[in-house]
Design a protein around this motif. Structure first.
Motif, PDB file in Angstrom:
ATOM      1  N   SER A  33       6.164   0.732   5.878  1.00 38.42           N
ATOM      2  CA  SER A  33       7.190   1.112   4.908  1.00 38.42           C
ATOM      3  C   SER A  33       6.663   2.118   3.888  1.00 38.42           C
ATOM      4  CB  SER A  33       7.724  -0.132   4.189  1.00 38.42           C
ATOM      5  OG  SER A  33       6.733  -0.712   3.361  1.00 38.42           O
ATOM      6  N   LEU A  34       5.331   2.248   3.780  1.00 37.94           N
ATOM      7  CA  LEU A  34       4.745   3.221   2.859  1.00 37.94           C
ATOM      8  C   LEU A  34       4.329   4.511   3.550  1.00 37.94           C
ATOM      9  CD1 LEU A  34       4.303   0.364   1.350  1.00 37.94           C
ATOM     10  CD2 LEU A  34       2.669   1.641  -0.015  1.00 37.94           C
ATOM     11  N   PHE A  35       4.424   4.550   4.885  1.00 35.23           N
ATOM     12  CA  PHE A  35       3.937   5.711   5.623  1.00 35.23           C
ATOM     13  C   PHE A  35       4.701   6.979   5.262  1.00 35.23           C
ATOM     14  CE2 PHE A  35       0.829   3.575   7.776  1.00 35.23           C
ATOM     15  CZ  PHE A  35       0.309   4.259   8.846  1.00 35.23           C
ATOM     16  N   ASN A  36       6.007   6.894   5.193  1.00 32.40           N
ATOM     17  CA  ASN A  36       6.797   8.091   4.932  1.00 32.40           C
ATOM     18  C   ASN A  36       7.539   8.004   3.609  1.00 32.40           C
ATOM     19  OD1 ASN A  36       7.127   7.701   8.279  1.00 32.40           O
ATOM     20  ND2 ASN A  36       6.430   9.682   7.550  1.00 32.40           N
ATOM     21  N   LEU A  37       6.993   7.202   2.696  1.00 24.17           N
ATOM     22  CA  LEU A  37       7.607   7.086   1.377  1.00 24.17           C
ATOM     23  C   LEU A  37       7.684   8.442   0.696  1.00 24.17           C
ATOM     24  CD1 LEU A  37       8.775   4.985  -0.599  1.00 24.17           C
ATOM     25  CD2 LEU A  37       6.477   4.736  -1.573  1.00 24.17           C
ATOM     26  N   GLU A  38       6.702   9.303   0.969  1.00 21.99           N
ATOM     27  CA  GLU A  38       6.665  10.621   0.327  1.00 21.99           C
ATOM     28  C   GLU A  38       7.863  11.482   0.714  1.00 21.99           C
ATOM     29  OE1 GLU A  38       5.627  13.683   2.085  1.00 21.99           O
ATOM     30  OE2 GLU A  38       5.409  12.737   4.053  1.00 21.99           O
ATOM     31  N   GLN A  39       8.478  11.197   1.864  1.00 19.22           N
ATOM     32  CA  GLN A  39       9.650  11.972   2.272  1.00 19.22           C
ATOM     33  C   GLN A  39      10.897  11.591   1.479  1.00 19.22           C
ATOM     34  OE1 GLN A  39      10.386  12.038   6.481  1.00 19.22           O
ATOM     35  NE2 GLN A  39       8.236  12.280   7.004  1.00 19.22           N
ATOM     36  N   LYS A  40      10.896  10.389   0.916  1.00 20.81           N
ATOM     37  CA  LYS A  40      12.075   9.890   0.214  1.00 20.81           C
ATOM     38  C   LYS A  40      11.984  10.053  -1.298  1.00 20.81           C
ATOM     39  CE  LYS A  40      11.634   5.792   2.087  1.00 20.81           C
ATOM     40  NZ  LYS A  40      11.926   4.382   2.434  1.00 20.81           N
ATOM     41  N   MET A  41      10.833  10.533  -1.803  1.00 24.63           N
ATOM     42  CA  MET A  41      10.627  10.630  -3.243  1.00 24.63           C
ATOM     43  C   MET A  41      10.679  12.080  -3.711  1.00 24.63           C
ATOM     44  SD  MET A  41       7.423   8.016  -3.817  1.00 24.63           S
ATOM     45  CE  MET A  41       6.317   9.192  -3.042  1.00 24.63           C
ATOM     46  N   GLU A  42      11.003  12.250  -4.976  1.00 24.27           N
ATOM     47  CA  GLU A  42      10.805  13.529  -5.647  1.00 24.27           C
ATOM     48  C   GLU A  42       9.367  13.543  -6.155  1.00 24.27           C
ATOM     49  OE1 GLU A  42      12.775  16.139  -6.015  1.00 24.27           O
ATOM     50  OE2 GLU A  42      14.416  15.232  -4.871  1.00 24.27           O
ATOM     51  N   PRO A  86      -0.021  10.527  10.584  1.00 25.06           N
ATOM     52  CA  PRO A  86      -0.136  11.019   9.210  1.00 25.06           C
ATOM     53  C   PRO A  86      -1.453  10.561   8.582  1.00 25.06           C
ATOM     54  CG  PRO A  86       1.437   9.213   9.343  1.00 25.06           C
ATOM     55  CD  PRO A  86       1.089   9.574  10.752  1.00 25.06           C
ATOM     56  N   ILE A  87      -2.121  11.479   7.898  1.00 27.88           N
ATOM     57  CA  ILE A  87      -3.396  11.190   7.240  1.00 27.88           C
ATOM     58  C   ILE A  87      -3.132  11.256   5.733  1.00 27.88           C
ATOM     59  CG2 ILE A  87      -5.824  11.836   7.045  1.00 27.88           C
ATOM     60  CD1 ILE A  87      -5.414  13.477   9.648  1.00 27.88           C
ATOM     61  N   PHE A  88      -3.243  10.129   5.060  1.00 30.68           N
ATOM     62  CA  PHE A  88      -2.836  10.081   3.658  1.00 30.68           C
ATOM     63  C   PHE A  88      -3.432   8.860   2.963  1.00 30.68           C
ATOM     64  CE2 PHE A  88      -0.059   7.162   5.734  1.00 30.68           C
ATOM     65  CZ  PHE A  88       0.219   6.183   4.789  1.00 30.68           C
ATOM     66  N   GLU A  89      -3.318   8.857   1.637  1.00 34.63           N
ATOM     67  CA  GLU A  89      -3.599   7.689   0.808  1.00 34.63           C
ATOM     68  C   GLU A  89      -2.488   7.596  -0.231  1.00 34.63           C
ATOM     69  OE1 GLU A  89      -7.118   9.685   2.317  1.00 34.63           O
ATOM     70  OE2 GLU A  89      -6.120  10.268   0.454  1.00 34.63           O
ATOM     71  N   ILE A  90      -2.031   6.375  -0.497  1.00 32.14           N
ATOM     72  CA  ILE A  90      -0.973   6.185  -1.487  1.00 32.14           C
ATOM     73  C   ILE A  90      -1.209   4.885  -2.226  1.00 32.14           C
ATOM     74  CG2 ILE A  90       0.585   5.033   0.150  1.00 32.14           C
ATOM     75  CD1 ILE A  90       2.919   6.458  -1.266  1.00 32.14           C
ATOM     76  N   ILE A  91      -0.963   4.897  -3.527  1.00 33.13           N
ATOM     77  CA  ILE A  91      -1.025   3.689  -4.336  1.00 33.13           C
ATOM     78  C   ILE A  91       0.294   3.548  -5.083  1.00 33.13           C
ATOM     79  CG2 ILE A  91      -2.260   4.934  -6.178  1.00 33.13           C
ATOM     80  CD1 ILE A  91      -3.518   2.240  -6.964  1.00 33.13           C
ATOM     81  N   VAL A  92       0.866   2.347  -5.032  1.00 33.77           N
ATOM     82  CA  VAL A  92       2.133   2.057  -5.690  1.00 33.77           C
ATOM     83  C   VAL A  92       1.930   0.860  -6.610  1.00 33.77           C
ATOM     84  CG1 VAL A  92       4.582   1.571  -5.382  1.00 33.77           C
ATOM     85  CG2 VAL A  92       3.353   2.855  -3.626  1.00 33.77           C
ATOM     86  N   THR A  93       2.317   0.993  -7.883  1.00 31.97           N
ATOM     87  CA  THR A  93       2.120  -0.080  -8.846  1.00 31.97           C
ATOM     88  C   THR A  93       3.429  -0.815  -9.116  1.00 31.97           C
ATOM     89  OG1 THR A  93       2.648   1.160 -10.866  1.00 31.97           O
ATOM     90  CG2 THR A  93       0.416   1.422  -9.951  1.00 31.97           C
ATOM     91  N   LYS A  94       3.311  -2.000  -9.725  1.00 27.24           N
ATOM     92  CA  LYS A  94       4.503  -2.811 -10.009  1.00 27.24           C
ATOM     93  C   LYS A  94       5.431  -2.130 -11.007  1.00 27.24           C
ATOM     94  CE  LYS A  94       2.294  -5.624 -13.628  1.00 27.24           C
ATOM     95  NZ  LYS A  94       1.911  -7.002 -14.033  1.00 27.24           N
ATOM     96  N   ASP A 140      -0.347  -6.534  -8.418  1.00 25.41           N
ATOM     97  CA  ASP A 140       0.037  -5.490  -9.373  1.00 25.41           C
ATOM     98  C   ASP A 140       0.177  -4.116  -8.724  1.00 25.41           C
ATOM     99  OD1 ASP A 140      -0.070  -7.403 -11.381  1.00 25.41           O
ATOM    100  OD2 ASP A 140      -2.152  -6.947 -11.885  1.00 25.41           O
ATOM    101  N   ALA A 141      -0.548  -3.902  -7.637  1.00 25.08           N
ATOM    102  CA  ALA A 141      -0.511  -2.602  -6.956  1.00 25.08           C
ATOM    103  C   ALA A 141      -0.981  -2.781  -5.523  1.00 25.08           C
ATOM    104  CB  ALA A 141      -1.392  -1.580  -7.676  1.00 25.08           C
ATOM    105  N   VAL A 142      -0.507  -1.899  -4.655  1.00 19.35           N
ATOM    106  CA  VAL A 142      -0.960  -1.883  -3.270  1.00 19.35           C
ATOM    107  C   VAL A 142      -1.365  -0.458  -2.916  1.00 19.35           C
ATOM    108  CG1 VAL A 142       1.404  -1.563  -2.387  1.00 19.35           C
ATOM    109  CG2 VAL A 142      -0.382  -2.458  -0.869  1.00 19.35           C
ATOM    110  N   VAL A 143      -2.472  -0.343  -2.166  1.00 18.45           N
ATOM    111  CA  VAL A 143      -2.969   0.949  -1.705  1.00 18.45           C
ATOM    112  C   VAL A 143      -2.953   0.944  -0.182  1.00 18.45           C
ATOM    113  CG1 VAL A 143      -4.791   2.678  -1.934  1.00 18.45           C
ATOM    114  CG2 VAL A 143      -4.576   0.851  -3.642  1.00 18.45           C
ATOM    115  N   VAL A 144      -2.377   1.966   0.418  1.00 23.48           N
ATOM    116  CA  VAL A 144      -2.366   2.107   1.876  1.00 23.48           C
ATOM    117  C   VAL A 144      -2.941   3.467   2.230  1.00 23.48           C
ATOM    118  CG1 VAL A 144      -0.916   2.312   3.936  1.00 23.48           C
ATOM    119  CG2 VAL A 144      -0.438   0.532   2.261  1.00 23.48           C
ATOM    120  N   ALA A 145      -3.840   3.481   3.218  1.00 22.11           N
ATOM    121  CA  ALA A 145      -4.449   4.735   3.662  1.00 22.11           C
ATOM    122  C   ALA A 145      -4.517   4.744   5.177  1.00 22.11           C
ATOM    123  CB  ALA A 145      -5.851   4.881   3.070  1.00 22.11           C
ATOM    124  N   SER A 146      -4.229   5.892   5.780  1.00 17.85           N
ATOM    125  CA  SER A 146      -4.254   6.015   7.233  1.00 17.85           C
ATOM    126  C   SER A 146      -5.173   7.161   7.642  1.00 17.85           C
ATOM    127  CB  SER A 146      -2.846   6.258   7.771  1.00 17.85           C
ATOM    128  OG  SER A 146      -2.847   6.295   9.187  1.00 17.85           O
TER     129      SER A 146
END
Length: 295
Positions: free
Chosen positions: A185-194, A90-98, A76-82
């Protein structure tokens, strides 16, 4: 990369994973996005499931993989943190849901630093999930490690029905390449989103890194991605006056926070100024969850 004078302000610019190419007789040309030029390779062999090219006298062999994804469960969701490294990881945390909802915290070496929300399409989420399914994520080990120094650790957590079903720690990209490709694929997702700025209470922000200790009937050191999942659930939860049995204690570095007491669904936040508040996240996040449980 932006201003080289300030190390803190640097970040890697994501150019994507697709580019133009040209194939003619015994030559393969690939357009180099970072250098804005064509790179030429000698074509040695091209078949339906394999490619051999030569670069500077060295052969490079590529084999097309085939995956059976029918036996690998969805999530249902994946969380990636570096975490930090000796460099500009890059130092970040991101969660993406279905549903395509994105919650993101960028700490350093990113285009967007701070707390944000965004949204991706369901097809984009499906592409992300397919990559992790190709890596056979449910059958990977809990921890991957290589004896090298100064590298980042990437934590990845998968959620199904509100529970952690799999959680993986990967230091120095030591896991199978399919898995590294998937979480990258989630590392730089923030660059492609509004992105839209998100309000996160100061007492829920970790002073150092999102890494927590969970004590109670089950004592666990939560990884960065696991902690971010719980913190994100608290941010999205509703304040309540509910009383409950305080079975677990969660602690992490925060100058405003004493600790958090919980039964898995209700979380009573004890602040150092003596005040408390209780948050209902709507489901039990702890019971039945398969945490990474690193030493």
């Amino acid at each position: 990369m932006n201003d080289p004078k300030s190390r803190k302000d640097k970040f890697l610019n994501n150019l994507g994973t697709k580019t133009r190419y040209s194939l003619s007789q015994d030559s393969l040309k690939v357009f180099n996005l970072s250098e804005n030029r064509w790179d030429a390779y000698k074509l040695k062999s091209l078949k339906a499931d394999s490619l051999i090219i030569e670069f500077k006298g060295v052969p490079n062999i590529f084999i097309k993989r085939h995956f059976n994804l029918d036996t690998i469960p969805d999530y249902d969701a994946v969380v990636v943190a570096s975490t930090p490294c000796f460099g500009i990881c890059p130092i970040f945390e991101i969660i993406v849901t279905k549903e395509g909802k994105v919650s993101y915290h960028g700490e350093e070496y990113l285009k967007n630093e701070g707390h944000y929300t965004s949204h991706i399409s369901k097809s984009e989420f499906k592409n992300i999930m397919t990559r992790f399914k190709q890596a056979n994520y449910m059958n990977l080990k809990k921890e991957y490690f290589t004896m090298v120094t100064d590298c980042a650790t990437v934590y990845t957590t998968f959620i199904k029905n509100g529970k952690v079903v799999q959680s993986i720690s990967d230091y120095a990209a030591s896991s199978p390449p399919e898995f590294v490709y998937a979480y990258n694929s989630l590392f730089n997702l923030e660059q492609k989103m509004e992105v839209s700025a998100r309000e996160v209470p100061d007492y829920l922000y970790n002073d150092e890194i999102y890494y927590a200790s969970l004590k109670g009937r089950k004592n666990v050191h939560l990884t960065t991605s696991e902690t971010f999942y719980i913190i994100n659930s608290l941010v999205e939860g509703k304040e309540t006056n509910k009383t409950f049995k305080e079975e677990y204690t969660i602690t992490y570095s925060n100058k405003l926070l004493e600790n958090i007491k919980t039964d898995g669904r209700y979380y009573k936040i004890y602040l150092k100024d003596g005040t408390t508040k209780t948050i209902d996240v709507g489901r039990n996040l702890l019971e039945g969850s398969n945490f990474c449980e690193l030493e």
